[in-house]
Design a protein around this motif. Sequence first.
Motif, PDB file in Angstrom:
ATOM      1  N   LEU A   3       7.425   7.686  11.672  1.00  0.00           N
ATOM      2  CA  LEU A   3       7.207   7.701  10.173  1.00  0.00           C
ATOM      3  C   LEU A   3       5.636   7.837   9.763  1.00  0.00           C
ATOM      4  CD1 LEU A   3       9.127   4.487   9.254  1.00  0.00           C
ATOM      5  CD2 LEU A   3       9.683   6.825   8.536  1.00  0.00           C
ATOM      6  N   SER A   4       5.490   9.212   9.585  1.00  0.00           N
ATOM      7  CA  SER A   4       3.815   9.556   9.394  1.00  0.00           C
ATOM      8  C   SER A   4       3.762  10.574   8.457  1.00  0.00           C
ATOM      9  CB  SER A   4       3.520  10.028  10.817  1.00  0.00           C
ATOM     10  OG  SER A   4       2.117  10.667  10.635  1.00  0.00           O
ATOM     11  N   THR A   5       2.917  10.712   7.636  1.00  0.00           N
ATOM     12  CA  THR A   5       2.644  11.758   6.765  1.00  0.00           C
ATOM     13  C   THR A   5       1.916  13.138   7.655  1.00  0.00           C
ATOM     14  OG1 THR A   5       0.691  10.771   6.336  1.00  0.00           O
ATOM     15  CG2 THR A   5       2.363  10.579   4.648  1.00  0.00           C
ATOM     16  N   TYR A   6       1.231  12.548   8.881  1.00  0.00           N
ATOM     17  CA  TYR A   6       0.827  13.531   9.613  1.00  0.00           C
ATOM     18  C   TYR A   6       1.720  14.556  10.450  1.00  0.00           C
ATOM     19  CZ  TYR A   6      -3.204  10.269   9.810  1.00  0.00           C
ATOM     20  OH  TYR A   6      -4.277   9.500   9.350  1.00  0.00           O
ATOM     21  N   LYS A   7       1.610  15.869  10.603  1.00  0.00           N
ATOM     22  CA  LYS A   7       2.458  16.585  11.162  1.00  0.00           C
ATOM     23  C   LYS A   7       2.426  16.202  12.682  1.00  0.00           C
ATOM     24  CE  LYS A   7       4.679  19.242   8.107  1.00  0.00           C
ATOM     25  NZ  LYS A   7       5.672  20.024   8.251  1.00  0.00           N
ATOM     26  N   SER A   8       1.992  15.103  13.083  1.00  0.00           N
ATOM     27  CA  SER A   8       1.957  14.895  14.566  1.00  0.00           C
ATOM     28  C   SER A   8       3.066  13.929  14.938  1.00  0.00           C
ATOM     29  CB  SER A   8       0.644  14.028  14.880  1.00  0.00           C
ATOM     30  OG  SER A   8       0.895  12.756  14.238  1.00  0.00           O
ATOM     31  N   ARG A   9       3.256  14.003  16.261  1.00  0.00           N
ATOM     32  CA  ARG A   9       4.500  13.404  16.772  1.00  0.00           C
ATOM     33  C   ARG A   9       3.912  11.662  16.936  1.00  0.00           C
ATOM     34  NH1 ARG A   9       4.840  15.877  21.991  1.00  0.00           N
ATOM     35  NH2 ARG A   9       2.831  16.240  21.853  1.00  0.00           N
ATOM     36  N   ALA A  10       2.866  11.389  16.556  1.00  0.00           N
ATOM     37  CA  ALA A  10       2.444   9.955  16.756  1.00  0.00           C
ATOM     38  C   ALA A  10       2.569   9.280  15.212  1.00  0.00           C
ATOM     39  CB  ALA A  10       1.081   9.704  17.284  1.00  0.00           C
ATOM     40  N   ASP A  53       6.587  -4.227  -6.423  1.00  0.00           N
ATOM     41  CA  ASP A  53       5.789  -4.111  -7.883  1.00  0.00           C
ATOM     42  C   ASP A  53       4.243  -4.047  -7.340  1.00  0.00           C
ATOM     43  OD1 ASP A  53       4.650  -3.903 -10.031  1.00  0.00           O
ATOM     44  OD2 ASP A  53       5.404  -5.752 -10.866  1.00  0.00           O
ATOM     45  N   LEU A  54       3.812  -2.914  -7.356  1.00  0.00           N
ATOM     46  CA  LEU A  54       2.477  -2.822  -7.203  1.00  0.00           C
ATOM     47  C   LEU A  54       1.534  -2.281  -8.408  1.00  0.00           C
ATOM     48  CD1 LEU A  54       2.406  -0.666  -3.878  1.00  0.00           C
ATOM     49  CD2 LEU A  54       1.335  -2.914  -4.124  1.00  0.00           C
ATOM     50  N   SER A  55       2.103  -2.559  -9.448  1.00  0.00           N
ATOM     51  CA  SER A  55       1.744  -1.971 -10.881  1.00  0.00           C
ATOM     52  C   SER A  55       0.341  -2.894 -11.207  1.00  0.00           C
ATOM     53  CB  SER A  55       2.487  -2.221 -11.912  1.00  0.00           C
ATOM     54  OG  SER A  55       2.811  -3.724 -12.164  1.00  0.00           O
ATOM     55  N   HIS A  56      -0.457  -2.320 -12.153  1.00  0.00           N
ATOM     56  CA  HIS A  56      -1.808  -2.903 -12.515  1.00  0.00           C
ATOM     57  C   HIS A  56      -2.674  -3.162 -11.562  1.00  0.00           C
ATOM     58  CE1 HIS A  56       1.030  -3.845 -15.746  1.00  0.00           C
ATOM     59  NE2 HIS A  56       0.112  -3.556 -16.584  1.00  0.00           N
ATOM     60  N   ASN A  57      -2.748  -2.122 -10.356  1.00  0.00           N
ATOM     61  CA  ASN A  57      -3.933  -2.195  -9.400  1.00  0.00           C
ATOM     62  C   ASN A  57      -4.737  -1.045  -9.631  1.00  0.00           C
ATOM     63  OD1 ASN A  57      -3.333  -4.712  -7.808  1.00  0.00           O
ATOM     64  ND2 ASN A  57      -1.355  -3.549  -7.390  1.00  0.00           N
ATOM     65  N   GLU A  58      -5.621  -0.778  -8.542  1.00  0.00           N
ATOM     66  CA  GLU A  58      -6.486   0.265  -8.615  1.00  0.00           C
ATOM     67  C   GLU A  58      -6.373   1.234  -7.580  1.00  0.00           C
ATOM     68  OE1 GLU A  58     -10.424  -1.200  -8.830  1.00  0.00           O
ATOM     69  OE2 GLU A  58      -9.853  -2.760 -10.335  1.00  0.00           O
ATOM     70  N   LEU A  59      -5.042   1.614  -7.383  1.00  0.00           N
ATOM     71  CA  LEU A  59      -4.699   2.332  -6.044  1.00  0.00           C
ATOM     72  C   LEU A  59      -4.941   3.747  -6.536  1.00  0.00           C
ATOM     73  CD1 LEU A  59      -1.118   0.751  -5.180  1.00  0.00           C
ATOM     74  CD2 LEU A  59      -3.262   0.360  -4.142  1.00  0.00           C
ATOM     75  N   GLN A  60      -5.635   4.283  -5.495  1.00  0.00           N
ATOM     76  CA  GLN A  60      -6.078   5.763  -5.358  1.00  0.00           C
ATOM     77  C   GLN A  60      -4.966   6.504  -4.420  1.00  0.00           C
ATOM     78  OE1 GLN A  60     -10.181   6.264  -4.912  1.00  0.00           O
ATOM     79  NE2 GLN A  60     -10.480   5.904  -7.266  1.00  0.00           N
ATOM     80  N   SER A  61      -4.575   5.807  -3.281  1.00  0.00           N
ATOM     81  CA  SER A  61      -3.668   6.203  -2.325  1.00  0.00           C
ATOM     82  C   SER A  61      -2.748   5.148  -1.902  1.00  0.00           C
ATOM     83  CB  SER A  61      -4.743   6.512  -1.405  1.00  0.00           C
ATOM     84  OG  SER A  61      -4.083   6.472   0.067  1.00  0.00           O
ATOM     85  N   ILE A  62      -1.700   5.503  -1.568  1.00  0.00           N
ATOM     86  CA  ILE A  62      -0.711   4.544  -1.080  1.00  0.00           C
ATOM     87  C   ILE A  62      -0.182   4.998   0.451  1.00  0.00           C
ATOM     88  CG2 ILE A  62       0.537   4.347  -3.331  1.00  0.00           C
ATOM     89  CD1 ILE A  62       2.578   6.264  -2.360  1.00  0.00           C
ATOM     90  N   GLU A  63      -1.284   5.498   1.297  1.00  0.00           N
ATOM     91  CA  GLU A  63      -1.127   5.771   2.536  1.00  0.00           C
ATOM     92  C   GLU A  63      -0.618   4.474   3.408  1.00  0.00           C
ATOM     93  OE1 GLU A  63      -5.057   7.429   3.690  1.00  0.00           O
ATOM     94  OE2 GLU A  63      -4.222   7.464   5.819  1.00  0.00           O
ATOM     95  N   GLY A  64       0.510   4.853   4.093  1.00  0.00           N
ATOM     96  CA  GLY A  64       0.988   3.711   4.867  1.00  0.00           C
ATOM     97  C   GLY A  64       2.299   3.272   4.492  1.00  0.00           C
ATOM     98  N   LEU A  65       2.429   3.530   3.079  1.00  0.00           N
ATOM     99  CA  LEU A  65       3.694   2.975   2.558  1.00  0.00           C
ATOM    100  C   LEU A  65       5.059   3.677   3.069  1.00  0.00           C
ATOM    101  CD1 LEU A  65       3.781   0.965  -0.073  1.00  0.00           C
ATOM    102  CD2 LEU A  65       4.484   3.093  -1.345  1.00  0.00           C
ATOM    103  N   GLU A  66       4.908   4.730   3.837  1.00  0.00           N
ATOM    104  CA  GLU A  66       6.042   5.357   4.421  1.00  0.00           C
ATOM    105  C   GLU A  66       6.708   4.531   5.434  1.00  0.00           C
ATOM    106  OE1 GLU A  66       2.974   6.431   4.739  1.00  0.00           O
ATOM    107  OE2 GLU A  66       2.403   6.441   6.960  1.00  0.00           O
ATOM    108  N   ALA A  67       6.179   3.426   5.831  1.00  0.00           N
ATOM    109  CA  ALA A  67       6.627   2.433   6.818  1.00  0.00           C
ATOM    110  C   ALA A  67       7.702   1.668   6.015  1.00  0.00           C
ATOM    111  CB  ALA A  67       5.548   1.432   7.237  1.00  0.00           C
TER     112      ALA A  67
END
Lengths: 697, 563
Positions: free
Chosen positions: A313-320, A556-570
């Motif tokens: 589960l990775s957004t990278y095109k890698s196998r890791a 529910d992650l609303s009303h935050n200051e998120l600019q990225s949700i990196e890692g959420l794919e897990a």
Amino acid sequence: MHGRPRKAPVPEDEAASAAKAEKLRALQSQVLSNHRHKIYTEEALELSTRLVEINPECYTAWNYRKLAFEHNLTRSDSNPNSVKSILEEELRVVEIALRQNFKSYSAWHHRKWVLSKRHSSIEKELWLLEKFQSADPRNFHAWSYRRFIAALMDRSDVDELEYTQNLIDKNISNYSAWHNRSVLLSNLMKKNVEGFTEKDEVLTKEYELVREALFTDEDDQSGWFYHLWLLDQTVKAKSPLLVSSWPAHGSDLILFQDRCLDASSSPFNIFQFDSGTFPLILYFSQAVEGVNSSTVNVEYGSNLNQGLVWKPLSTYKSRAAQAWITQLSFPNADLHSLEAYPVEITVGHCQGIISSSGFHYSQSSHFVFTVRVQPVKKELKEGSGVEKISWTDENFYLCEPHFVESNLVAWFHQLCLKNEHEPVANAWQVKIIEEEMKHFCMLSDCKIGKLTLARLLTAYDALMSSGKLVHSQEILGLYIDLMKLDPPHYQYYKNEHSVVLLQQVMSSRESLLSRCFHYRDLTSSSRGYPMCLRLNKLSLSRIGSFAKLLWVQMLDLSHNELQSIEGLEALQLLIHLSLSENKLSSFTALEPLRQLKSLKSLDISYNEIGARSIDTTRYLCSSPLSNSIGNEWEQDRILVDGVSMTNYWEAFFVLKGLNLTQLDVVGNAIADENFTLFLVRVLPTLKWLDGVQLNLF
Amino acid sequence: MNEPPLYPPIDPTTFDLIVVGTGLPESVIAAAASASGKSVLHIDQNNFYGSHFASLTIPQLTSFLNANSTSLPPPSSSNTVTSSDDFSVENLTTRPLYSDVEISSFSNQLLEENSNKFYLDLSGPRVLFCADRSIDFLIKSGASQYVEFKSIDASFLGDENGKLWNVPDSRAAIFKDKSLSLMEKNRLMRFFKLVQGQLAASSGGDRVNENKEEEQESESPGISEEDLERPFVEFMTKMKLPSKIKSIILYAIAMADFDQDNKEECKDLLKTKDGIARLALYQSSVGRLTNALGAFIYPIYGQGEMPPAFCRRAAVKGCVYVLRMQVIALLMDKSSGMYKGIRLASGQDIFSQKLVLNPSLTVLSASSSPLDSFHERFHFLCLRDVKQKVARGICIIRSSLKPDVSNFLVVYPPRSLYPEQITSIRALQLGGNLAVCPPGMFVLYVSALCDDAHEGKKLLNAAMNALLTCPDSVNPESISTDQIENSGPKSTLLWRALYIQELTMGHFDSISSTPMPSGNLDHNDILDSAMKLYQKMYPNEEFFPDTTSPENCEQDDELSLET
């Protein structure tokens, strides 16, 4: 050189440089012509010498010289004297070129090339290096050449270490010297050279050295980088570890086929079992490769492995990836049996799982859970329509403590089990970190001192690994100070602050309990919804602690200051997600959603998508979409009513594979009529868009 | 007194300026005046250049000190009052500026063989800061081509046990220092940076540093006006500097002479702005010259090389030099009482508009003087106002006090050696590589300000006792056995001279007088007073005008085009 101002050119200089360019052009064309015709005579060589003397960066000329060198060498191989003179001449030319520009990549490279062919006297090289390094001790070309020469002449790392010490004594800002020191020490420790066998002693000495530098001048970066390297050496577990899993160890997984929820079932261990399979998710301490049916043994019922397919589960095109997923199908065809089947998982019993930094998963870990199926209650009609989720506060009811408490206790217990697999923090690590904490408390009036202290405290809490974050309040305070003190790096501190804050929320039962809610829409009170974890209004700019969130189905992650949700794919079980009222500025930032195949409803309203003409997240996110977009995008096929959809390719890329039934995009700059048309086209399963039910036909 | 040598008469007999004495200030004035086109006559009664700033061999030094420490018998009557028709004559005499000269030799043979191989500074210990004004003058005047310098390798802070502690005077030195705690290092470096920031902010208009300045200004508000006016020691306390660091900064870097913590006794209480200026001088010295390791340099062949270098520049510009020539009288206009000229020992009268005298020359306060107004006006020539003395000591030693360094400075802050020590004592060891002594031997200069000879000698002895073992007599009882045991290698003394020198200030009038070598480590105050004298004499002339090099011309042109 360092700290020398650039002077504006005077007309004479410009004239001179024009004349030089003219001369250079003539010379260059002659040399190129010789190169083409393979002319390696003395006169031809002389021309190339003149060229590289004027312009050492002319790599074609160097290549030509390489060919000529080999040509002449083969011709005179029998005569040692002429070989020697060819060699010396070549080195002489490089030396002249380097005098012209001692930061010329091509010239340094050529010298290495010549010496790796044959070398007679290496001593001369050391002498030359001495010259170049005294002219500019921070010239990294010379440093890299020095490493090359030291290896070539088998100079001991201990001597080289001494050399770095001398240069650091002269100028503590010599980043190259500090860096070389880290390289040499790594080698010495790896090779177990005498005096470098005890890692704790070596590191303690280095901490003392760099401490002198840091306290002398806290504004100098070189020492801080070295300190960061030392800290990494101290606390980083080299081997990857299994941190958590879903289902967790010792849990009783209940699969159900409809949406009726038994109020007594644990919110952490229920799963809607539509397709006859349920996921198994492994979460590692660092990104690993090589998770497959031979490295992970899954035993349940009579089936063994069954050729399971593991997916990173990775957004990278890698196998890791840190998180890996496979789908298990229920062992027995008899879905009505109330029998609980045990599932046993053994990870890393044989080698093959390897971290991206090259370390093997060394300790085999083993965990067990049971799985049973909830009997089907055929009271509700199939497909009676999808309900609209409304994320307003009045629809959420805090879970009654008595309801969740018992489950939470068990769940926490399960999470803590991982510690048995983890090696206990060594006393020396704790000692070193405590010593450093003591010292950097004294420097906590400057920003880098504060930052280091925050990092040390974080490392300390992680080392203690009791799950208790004793220092998190202090760390949060430090980051808040830093945000005020150092506005240019606000976002970095904010991100660190968010990660620690989330850790703190997830670390205690009480705090987690206060964030667990039941969703009860007034219009569909009979419907069962999974428990909702509400991490809203925390002013998070980044999320973390994914290992502890694998069970979440409604977030529910609303009303935050998120600019990225990196890692959420897990979070593979996610069905309902609200990212409303954040600072997401493009669909690129939503890339992790592509992997969330269970996602049904998504709220990204009131963000900044489309507000900026330049997508800054492309630089923030680790995988720019522009690289990964493939043939999926066939522009002419999604022309709707003649409106070009070119503007929405990012949205297409993220949303295409999802089976969303509900989507909220209102309040983003991108949302307009055309976009609505586009969404309807791209998401055929969509029932609700911005709260409005779509007419299917 | 020897018979004046027979000289051909000096021609011409009229000059714009006559300078008597070839000490550093006199030589600088002569060079500056010659450079701006004045006709100058420069005379000295000695057979060497440098006067009180000279570097001398052992016999020369001995006879100079002896000659200048006793009052001369009054000149023979034939020379005294010789009136001429137009002038009244004021007889001049040499005034003893040294006292309590004590010269002892402990190894006659060794020294006799080498006695002429020494160049001992009369005004030692003295060095130049690399960022010194004297360096600028040397370069501007062109005198730099006649002197070569070498680096002083280290400076130390001494304690009563004879231990020498490195002075952490730069970032690298602070980093390497083993005696400072981490927080002391941090505080010291922060203070250095504060001072650098203050300096960068105050030296506006420097294009290169503009960005830096802005950064620093935005980060630190700088030092307030109020703080700049208060005592430096108080400011350092406010900045939470520990007393050890304060002591290092005050005495080993800012070179304060008196105990700054004791306001009653302190005669040179440093203001913050002055302290910062001194710190800045020190810091800009470190690393200014590529081949100098520390903040100081020293001229090869001794400090005595400096005056002749300026004299040679003056000679190049047409200044006339006469050595071994005494001035015996001043010629004053009878009616106006104005200075007209001088009478030489050869009997010749020379006339000039201006006169600069070195401080040893003084007017015989004969009661028969016809013009009381003269004594009123030029009273400084009769009664020199001596407020302060400086005790100086020169030691020749057999081996270096520090095994690995040959040229270094040691500072003993006030009260570091004994409770009544109210002034700093500075010592400078120089080795054979500076050509001031034969190879294998070392010269150690020691000096301290004092009010009287007794106190001065006590100060010198205390420092010498801490630094070296004296072979006999010299306070043997004060060296206890455990002091010797604890104090590392001590050197053997071969020869020693102790003397007390009076400090006099420069004065300006139509007859001007230059100052004696000060108690400071550098030449800056002397050059300052020389420059001031010059500017008062010639208010419209630049002190060493910039020799316009072609580069400068271009830049000037560019600037004028832009505006």
